[in-house]
Design an enzyme around this catalytic site. Structure first.
Site, short mmCIF file in Angstrom:
data_model
loop_
_atom_site.label_atom_id
_atom_site.label_comp_id
_atom_site.label_asym_id
_atom_site.label_seq_id
_atom_site.Cartn_x
_atom_site.Cartn_y
_atom_site.Cartn_z
N THR A 174 0.00 -1.19 -3.84
CA THR A 174 0.46 -2.57 -3.98
C THR A 174 0.35 -3.26 -2.62
OG1 THR A 174 2.81 -2.21 -3.48
CG2 THR A 174 2.09 -1.81 -5.75
N GLY A 175 0.06 -4.55 -2.65
CA GLY A 175 -0.18 -5.25 -1.39
C GLY A 175 -1.40 -4.72 -0.68
N GLY A 176 -2.38 -4.27 -1.46
CA GLY A 176 -3.59 -3.69 -0.88
C GLY A 176 -4.64 -4.70 -0.50
N GLY A 181 -3.80 -6.18 5.63
CA GLY A 181 -3.02 -5.36 6.56
C GLY A 181 -3.08 -3.87 6.29
N ILE A 182 -1.91 -3.23 6.39
CA ILE A 182 -1.82 -1.78 6.22
C ILE A 182 -2.30 -1.36 4.84
CG2 ILE A 182 -0.19 0.15 6.07
CD1 ILE A 182 1.55 -1.40 8.14
N SER A 215 10.06 -0.07 7.14
CA SER A 215 9.88 -0.76 8.43
C SER A 215 10.85 -0.19 9.44
CB SER A 215 10.14 -2.26 8.26
OG SER A 215 10.23 -2.90 9.53
N TYR A 261 15.45 -9.19 6.32
CA TYR A 261 14.30 -8.29 6.15
C TYR A 261 14.74 -6.84 6.30
CZ TYR A 261 9.82 -6.02 7.15
OH TYR A 261 8.73 -5.17 7.15
#
Length: 247
Positions: A12-14, A17-18, A137, A150
């Site tokens: 996910t969120g691919g 960034g990372i 994080s 966050y």
């Protein structure tokens, strides 16, 4: 033989960034890769960069319906998966006194709720002996200015992961946490760091990191690959922060 030959990996969120670098590395190592992201144009561009037959599904991880759609699409295409990386997240820095209700809700909807229900929805598709990687994080354990909301949204992930490690033990599904420090990604722009100020910002951050520099997305990707392939690594929180957690 490639390290992930014939494995199926969902990130996910691919699309940036990372997540994108991890998806690229997984694909290079032989995995069939599925990425998600909120914007179709960005997802399409990431798919072109990742190559190796990667596919993209557009949607918002804050939506449970998106997770259901993702699970159905993956089941139809691949049947089962081997790696699920819950990586999508948002960040907006504000002092606690300045946080708006909408900002608070968005952080927890994406960073916390999105991870929990993503794993809940996809877990039945994870093959016995597969694994889950949760991207947290450094802010979850180290106090950083303007990071309260966050940090709070990320802090819950370690508790989730520890619990899942035991809940999934009968299926031999490993659960680990990837915890980055500051990394050179597009997110710096979202934090309001413009190009002119970026060198100064990076110098300031580098002074706080024993390694003397910020991390690179590909370094986090290799750490994710270690977690994906380390068959006796389970319930671990892996700090990839250049030693910043020690300062």
């Amino acid at each position: 033989m490639k390290m992930l030959e014939d494995k199926v990996a969902v990130v996910t969120g691919g699309n940036s960034g990372i997540g994108k670098e991890t998806a690229r590395l997984f694909a290079r190592e032989g995995a069939k890769v599925v990425i998600t992201g909120r914007r179709q144009d960005v997802v399409d561009a990431a798919i072109d960069e990742i190559g190796n037959g990667a596919i993209g599904i557009c949607g918002d991880v804050a939506s449970i319906e998106h997770h259901r759609h993702l699970a159905a699409a993956v089941r139809e295409r691949f049947g089962l998966i081997d790696i699920y990386m819950a990586n999508a997240g948002v960040i907006n820095l504000s002092s606690s006194s300045a946080v708006a209700e909408e900002e608070y809700d968005r952080h927890f909807a994406v960073n916390t709720r999105g991870v929990f229900f993503g794993v809940q929805t996809v877990a039945p598709l994870i093959r016995e002996g597969g694994n889950i990687i949760v991207t947290s994080s450094l802010a979850a354990t180290k106090v950083l200015p303007q990071h309260a909301v966050y940090a709070g949204s990320k802090a819950a992930l370690a508790a989730f992961a520890r619990t899942w490690t035991l809940e999934f033990k009968e299926r031999k599904i490993r659960v680990n946490i990837l915890t980055p420090g500051p990394v050179e990604t597009e997110i710096l722009g979202k934090l309001g760091v413009n190009k002119a100020d970026r060198p100064g910002f990076e110098r300031q951050m580098s002074d706080l990191i024993p390694a003397g520099r910020m991390g690179r997305p590909e370094e986090l990707a290799h750490a994710a690959l270690f977690l994906a392939t380390g068959t006796f690594v389970n319930g671990l929180e892996l700090f990839v922060d250049g030693g910043m957690s020690l300062t």
